[in-house]
Design a protein around this motif. Sequence first.
Motif, PDB file in Angstrom:
ATOM      1  N   SER A 223     -38.930 -93.601  48.959  1.00  0.00           N
ATOM      2  CA  SER A 223     -38.174 -94.833  48.734  1.00  0.00           C
ATOM      3  C   SER A 223     -36.668 -94.597  48.781  1.00  0.00           C
ATOM      4  O   SER A 223     -35.891 -95.535  48.940  1.00  0.00           O
ATOM      5  CB  SER A 223     -38.557 -95.442  47.386  1.00  0.00           C
ATOM      6  OG  SER A 223     -38.102 -94.638  46.309  1.00  0.00           O
ATOM      7  N   MET A 224     -36.259 -93.333  48.653  1.00  0.00           N
ATOM      8  CA  MET A 224     -34.840 -92.969  48.716  1.00  0.00           C
ATOM      9  C   MET A 224     -34.492 -92.304  50.037  1.00  0.00           C
ATOM     10  O   MET A 224     -33.380 -91.808  50.228  1.00  0.00           O
ATOM     11  CB  MET A 224     -34.493 -92.019  47.565  1.00  0.00           C
ATOM     12  CG  MET A 224     -34.746 -92.588  46.177  1.00  0.00           C
ATOM     13  SD  MET A 224     -33.689 -94.001  45.785  1.00  0.00           S
ATOM     14  CE  MET A 224     -32.076 -93.246  45.777  1.00  0.00           C
ATOM     15  N   GLY A 225     -35.463 -92.284  50.965  1.00  0.00           N
ATOM     16  CA  GLY A 225     -35.223 -91.639  52.255  1.00  0.00           C
ATOM     17  C   GLY A 225     -35.212 -90.127  52.165  1.00  0.00           C
ATOM     18  O   GLY A 225     -34.588 -89.456  52.991  1.00  0.00           O
ATOM     19  N   LEU A 226     -35.934 -89.573  51.172  1.00  0.00           N
ATOM     20  CA  LEU A 226     -35.940 -88.140  50.936  1.00  0.00           C
ATOM     21  C   LEU A 226     -37.353 -87.581  51.077  1.00  0.00           C
ATOM     22  O   LEU A 226     -38.328 -88.332  51.146  1.00  0.00           O
ATOM     23  CB  LEU A 226     -35.400 -87.842  49.528  1.00  0.00           C
ATOM     24  CG  LEU A 226     -33.970 -88.338  49.258  1.00  0.00           C
ATOM     25  CD1 LEU A 226     -33.637 -88.233  47.775  1.00  0.00           C
ATOM     26  CD2 LEU A 226     -32.965 -87.551  50.092  1.00  0.00           C
ATOM     27  N   THR A 227     -37.465 -86.247  51.094  1.00  0.00           N
ATOM     28  CA  THR A 227     -38.763 -85.598  51.274  1.00  0.00           C
ATOM     29  C   THR A 227     -39.317 -85.007  49.976  1.00  0.00           C
ATOM     30  O   THR A 227     -40.514 -84.741  49.876  1.00  0.00           O
ATOM     31  CB  THR A 227     -38.665 -84.457  52.300  1.00  0.00           C
ATOM     32  OG1 THR A 227     -37.805 -83.426  51.785  1.00  0.00           O
ATOM     33  CG2 THR A 227     -38.099 -84.972  53.626  1.00  0.00           C
ATOM     34  N   GLY A 228     -38.444 -84.750  49.006  1.00  0.00           N
ATOM     35  CA  GLY A 228     -38.872 -84.083  47.782  1.00  0.00           C
ATOM     36  C   GLY A 228     -38.718 -82.579  47.828  1.00  0.00           C
ATOM     37  O   GLY A 228     -38.952 -81.900  46.830  1.00  0.00           O
ATOM     38  N   THR A 229     -38.324 -82.037  48.987  1.00  0.00           N
ATOM     39  CA  THR A 229     -38.099 -80.589  49.110  1.00  0.00           C
ATOM     40  C   THR A 229     -36.621 -80.238  49.026  1.00  0.00           C
ATOM     41  O   THR A 229     -36.244 -79.078  49.188  1.00  0.00           O
ATOM     42  CB  THR A 229     -38.661 -80.069  50.447  1.00  0.00           C
ATOM     43  OG1 THR A 229     -37.987 -80.728  51.531  1.00  0.00           O
ATOM     44  CG2 THR A 229     -40.154 -80.325  50.556  1.00  0.00           C
ATOM     45  N   GLU A 230     -35.774 -81.225  48.769  1.00  0.00           N
ATOM     46  CA  GLU A 230     -34.329 -81.009  48.774  1.00  0.00           C
ATOM     47  C   GLU A 230     -33.893 -80.034  47.682  1.00  0.00           C
ATOM     48  O   GLU A 230     -34.512 -79.928  46.622  1.00  0.00           O
ATOM     49  CB  GLU A 230     -33.589 -82.339  48.582  1.00  0.00           C
ATOM     50  CG  GLU A 230     -33.644 -83.275  49.780  1.00  0.00           C
ATOM     51  CD  GLU A 230     -34.932 -84.075  49.872  1.00  0.00           C
ATOM     52  OE1 GLU A 230     -35.129 -84.768  50.878  1.00  0.00           O
ATOM     53  OE2 GLU A 230     -35.742 -83.993  48.913  1.00  0.00           O
ATOM     54  N   LEU A 231     -32.778 -79.329  47.952  1.00  0.00           N
ATOM     55  CA  LEU A 231     -32.145 -78.456  46.977  1.00  0.00           C
ATOM     56  C   LEU A 231     -30.810 -79.067  46.559  1.00  0.00           C
ATOM     57  O   LEU A 231     -30.401 -80.118  47.062  1.00  0.00           O
ATOM     58  CB  LEU A 231     -31.941 -77.058  47.575  1.00  0.00           C
ATOM     59  CG  LEU A 231     -33.214 -76.352  48.083  1.00  0.00           C
ATOM     60  CD1 LEU A 231     -32.865 -74.975  48.637  1.00  0.00           C
ATOM     61  CD2 LEU A 231     -34.260 -76.244  46.975  1.00  0.00           C
ATOM     62  N   GLN A 232     -30.111 -78.404  45.635  1.00  0.00           N
ATOM     63  CA  GLN A 232     -28.884 -78.972  45.092  1.00  0.00           C
ATOM     64  C   GLN A 232     -27.860 -79.320  46.168  1.00  0.00           C
ATOM     65  O   GLN A 232     -27.241 -80.379  46.124  1.00  0.00           O
ATOM     66  CB  GLN A 232     -28.260 -78.001  44.083  1.00  0.00           C
ATOM     67  CG  GLN A 232     -28.878 -78.068  42.694  1.00  0.00           C
ATOM     68  CD  GLN A 232     -28.088 -77.268  41.689  1.00  0.00           C
ATOM     69  OE1 GLN A 232     -27.894 -76.071  41.849  1.00  0.00           O
ATOM     70  NE2 GLN A 232     -27.625 -77.930  40.632  1.00  0.00           N
ATOM     71  N   GLY A 233     -27.687 -78.426  47.125  1.00  0.00           N
ATOM     72  CA  GLY A 233     -26.692 -78.674  48.165  1.00  0.00           C
ATOM     73  C   GLY A 233     -26.980 -79.912  48.982  1.00  0.00           C
ATOM     74  O   GLY A 233     -26.055 -80.619  49.411  1.00  0.00           O
ATOM     75  N   ASP A 234     -28.253 -80.201  49.193  1.00  0.00           N
ATOM     76  CA  ASP A 234     -28.638 -81.358  49.991  1.00  0.00           C
ATOM     77  C   ASP A 234     -28.281 -82.668  49.293  1.00  0.00           C
ATOM     78  O   ASP A 234     -27.901 -83.646  49.943  1.00  0.00           O
ATOM     79  CB  ASP A 234     -30.148 -81.338  50.263  1.00  0.00           C
ATOM     80  CG  ASP A 234     -30.596 -80.077  50.969  1.00  0.00           C
ATOM     81  OD1 ASP A 234     -29.921 -79.679  51.926  1.00  0.00           O
ATOM     82  OD2 ASP A 234     -31.614 -79.494  50.549  1.00  0.00           O
ATOM     83  N   ILE A 235     -28.410 -82.692  47.982  1.00  0.00           N
ATOM     84  CA  ILE A 235     -28.193 -83.924  47.212  1.00  0.00           C
ATOM     85  C   ILE A 235     -26.758 -84.025  46.710  1.00  0.00           C
ATOM     86  O   ILE A 235     -26.098 -85.064  46.850  1.00  0.00           O
ATOM     87  CB  ILE A 235     -29.171 -83.998  46.029  1.00  0.00           C
ATOM     88  CG1 ILE A 235     -30.623 -83.926  46.520  1.00  0.00           C
ATOM     89  CG2 ILE A 235     -28.924 -85.267  45.216  1.00  0.00           C
ATOM     90  CD1 ILE A 235     -31.043 -85.049  47.418  1.00  0.00           C
TER      91      ILE A 235
END
Length: 391
Positions: A223-235
């Motif tokens: 729903s946020m256009g994300l995958t759930g595998t993101e790390l701190q730098g990505d967000i």
Amino acid sequence: MSKCEKQMKIPAIYMRGGTSKGVFFLEEDLPTDPIERDKVLLRVIGSPDPYGQQIDGMGAATSSTSKVVVISKSDQPGCDVNYLFGQVAIGQPLVDWSGNCGNLTSAVGSYAIYRGLIDVPQNGVATVNIWQKNIGKKIIAHVPMKDGEVVELGDFVLDGVAFPAAEIKLEFIDPGADDGDTDGGAMLPTGNPIDILRVPDVGELEVTLINAGNPAIFVSASSMGLTGTELQGDINSNSELLKRFEVIRAHGAVAMGAAESVEYAMTKRQHTPKIAFFSEAANYTTSDGKKISSEDINILVRILSMGKLHHAMTGTGAVAIAAAAAIPGTIVSRILGNTMSELRFGHPSGSLRVGAVAENEDKGWVVKKVVMSRSARRLMEGSVLIPKTIE
């Protein structure tokens, strides 16, 4: 002309608890007036710092390291000590007392023993009954002992912490809010496992509003256009995404009765509720390069704290996740495909196992207990020093 003013010393222990660290005090060593107490604690940590670094204090410029804990003997039935937690804002003159820190909870029992607040066995396990004053809940810490001293070192590995230590088991008793609570109401404040949140400039969003451990807002990663595998730098490098998370968090706080207005949630209540996003289990690489297999976890989760993605997982976030996993129809149990009383979830630094005991009673779902293991260690003992006069 420079001031010739001496500093004052305040007894303190600097401790790591779980994946956080903070400065621990006895209540009697701090001012009794809350306003003066907060001024002292802000100066200890080094806030507000317009440079965002907390160079002139004990903080380390992250939400995980800008924390204070105040401990006292408890007069609550069945409890040994009171535990009050303060999340210190980095750039603002704010100590947020709205919720608990589950990670630092793991150091409370050890601190109480160091300070001689309770009687403990020479060997075996000391059971420390903690009254969490921020949320009015009981937590039981099981602290290993040997020769009359807390066992700090060991081989228990906690993802998100570089070095192993001794395992401390925690039991969060009845962590969900009660119907009589004024701060967020019942465990499911709206009575629904999923609500539709309408947020200006974002649109309609499915959310689970839950009050267990701390108030929390859960959304799906998709729903946020994300995958759930993101790390701190990505967000944390995406300022627009962070702003969107914060406005959703603020609107969710109002919807669940945890804040009187969106503005209040964004300026005065930054510590809680937390917001987290979830996705189906998948292979990913952690922040330190470990490979996590989808077969070893049940679900992916990332949680934000004080406006930034947490490097691992907040302790109270884990409590709320366990509760949501045990209740049918939430964002978490829906992604899992079923309810689960015990699960292992993947976070940016690795994985964490947590379990919940939940029952469906006449008034709705009730979580009786959430259990997890953390570790804690003293980093420094002595006194913190601050100017005698604080502006």
